[in-house]
Design an enzyme around this catalytic site. Structure first.
Site, PDB file in Angstrom:
ATOM      1  N   GLU A   1      41.727  92.468  13.240  1.00  0.00           N
ATOM      2  CA  GLU A   1      40.630  91.871  14.015  1.00  0.00           C
ATOM      3  C   GLU A   1      40.438  92.526  15.364  1.00  0.00           C
ATOM      4  O   GLU A   1      40.549  91.908  16.418  1.00  0.00           O
ATOM      5  CB  GLU A   1      40.806  90.351  14.177  1.00  0.00           C
ATOM      6  CG  GLU A   1      39.514  89.700  14.657  1.00  0.00           C
ATOM      7  CD  GLU A   1      39.491  88.188  14.614  1.00  0.00           C
ATOM      8  OE1 GLU A   1      39.962  87.623  13.619  1.00  0.00           O
ATOM      9  OE2 GLU A   1      38.998  87.602  15.578  1.00  0.00           O
TER      10      GLU A   1
ATOM     11  N   LYS B   1      34.888  88.539   2.076  1.00  0.00           N
ATOM     12  CA  LYS B   1      36.011  88.554   3.022  1.00  0.00           C
ATOM     13  C   LYS B   1      36.831  89.832   2.840  1.00  0.00           C
ATOM     14  O   LYS B   1      37.262  90.451   3.813  1.00  0.00           O
ATOM     15  CB  LYS B   1      36.888  87.309   2.884  1.00  0.00           C
ATOM     16  CG  LYS B   1      38.014  87.315   3.941  1.00  0.00           C
ATOM     17  CD  LYS B   1      38.366  85.994   4.528  1.00  0.00           C
ATOM     18  CE  LYS B   1      39.348  86.194   5.697  1.00  0.00           C
ATOM     19  NZ  LYS B   1      39.917  84.978   6.214  1.00  0.00           N
TER      20      LYS B   1
END
Ligand SMILES: NC(=O)c1ccc[n+]([C@@H]2O[C@H](COP(=O)([O-])OP(=O)(O)OC[C@H]3O[C@@H](n4cnc5c(N)ncnc54)[C@H](O)[C@@H]3O)[C@@H](O)[C@H]2O)c1
Ligand SMILES: [Zn+2]
Length: 364
Positions: A239, A229
């Protein structure tokens, strides 16, 4: 047993993830944040507070100016603006100012809620994640996404707000229910599938140790997921691109979660969604049928559900939910497929018919 992972942005360190086997080092880690002159509010749900709040309060009281707590009823139903409002009131009542700090002690619900309150109270105060579910330890506590649900829409209101520290105490996993633990494994398998074939193989080779929550194995498994991650988040903090790969299994997974009215846990839906996405990757000749069989066998041996009973769910409703999901991008669905095991990519050409077939493939 102790592992530290530091997240960077443009070579600047942003925060550490500490993986420990007790809470003992938390005062020292918080000391790095200079808490002696600051107030702390430990935010926790009713179940986790019953187990760990006293221990944390006892550890931290002498280290900070004042330690208070805010406890809300456990469950996703509490992840709302109403609970955030109560938390704001609590902070105002105790005269929390911009230098003070929140500690999220709990699963993803607590982390998302406390993080959102921290992001917005006085235009943003610091917070620390102390994740207590497997899912929160490997996923929700890392990456700075915070938020709450609104009406029936999940995570509809939120903010990017990084914690100042993520402190993982592996020993709290001992009190986690079997179902919650297995749900976390749904996200862990996803990390291997999208990013790291050797991690995926490692999981397949450690089924028995993972199932009995062997401490050394849990540490290796959790730090492996945190590293994956970390790598993805560091490349794409907000994102805007590749971080969407973490949504593998989530397009159908979220829709199933919604249509099942949250009777299934998030990680369970991710596992089912991952199975469907793997099936579709095979149908497009990206991965082999053996790969799909191996994934099914892996979920089965871990004890993670990977299919639904056909009479449990209305496929049309699931597909409608996909269409309404926020991952719809200017009319096309951004679906994550596997180019091979250990490597995912964003595909915008997936048709509704393909989604329907992929969903049928996970109905028994
Ligand atoms: N921010 C993100 O990037 C991100 C990523 C994934 C999921 N999420 C969010 O996370 C939430 C789900 O998180 P979750 O699965 O941790 O749910 P949760 O926080 O509701 O925790 C699940 C249950 O386990 C209990 N619990 C927690 N720790 C325990 C422990 N150590 N021992 C015994 N019981 C314990 C809790 O009281 C709760 O009843 C969802 O709201 C989801 O949207 C956020
Ligand atoms: Zn998820």
């Amino acid at each position: 047993m102790s592992t530290r992972i530091t997240l960077h942005n443009d070579k600047k360190s942003i925060y550490d993830i500490c993986i420990e086997s007790s809470f003992d080092n938390l005062p020292r880690e918080l000391g790095q944040l200079d808490i002696s002159r600051r107030r702390l509010c430990i935010v926790s749900d009713s179940a986790v507070a019953g187990l760990y709040l006293n221990e944390l309060e006892a550890l931290l009281t002498s280290c900070a100016r004042e330690v208070i707590s805010f406890v809300f009823p456990a469950g996703e139903e509490s992840k709302t603006l109403d609970t955030v409002r109560e938390l704001y009131e609590h902070l105002i009542l105790h005269q929390f100012d911009r230098k003070d700090l929140l500690i999220a002690l709990g699963g993803g619900v607590t982390g998302d809620l406390a993080g959102f309150a921290a992001a917005t109270y006085l235009r943003g105060i610091e917070f620390v994640q102390v994740p207590t579910t497997l899912l929160a330890q490997v996923d929700s506590s890392i990456g700075g996404k915070t938020g709450v649900d609104f009406s029936s829409y999940k995570n509809m209101v939120g903010a990017f707000h990084n914690p100042s520290l993520v402190y993982i105490n592996l020993s709290v996993l001992s009190t986690l229910s079997e179902r919650q633990y297995l749900s976390g494994l749904g996200e862990i398998v996803k990390y291997g599938l999208i990013n790291d074939p050797s991690y995926y193989d490692w999981i397949s080779c450690h089924i028995e140790e993972i199932r009995r929550r062997d401490p050394g194995t849990c540490e290796e498994m959790i730090s492996g997921s945190c590293h994956i991650k970390q790598g993805i988040v560091e490349e794409d903090w907000k994102e805007q691109g590749e971080r969407a790969l973490l949504n593998f299994g989530h397009t159908l997974g979220h829709a199933i979660e919604k249509e099942m009215k949250f009777a299934l846990l998030h990680g369970e839906c991710v596992a089912i969604g991952s199975m469907a996405a793997a099936w579709l990757s095979c149908r497009r000749n990206l991965i082999s049928e053996e790969d799909v069989h191996a994934l099914r066998a892996l979920f089965d041996s871990l004890g993670v559900p990977r299919s639904l009973k056909a009479d449990e769910i209305d496929p049309k409703a699931v597909l409608n939910a996909v269409k309404h999901d926020k991952k719809m991008d200017a009319g096309s669905i951004r679906f994550i497929l596997l180019g091979r095991i250990g490597q995912a990519y964003i595909e915008t050409s997936v048709t509704e018919k393909e989604l329907e077939d992929a969903l049928s493939a996970v109905l028994d």
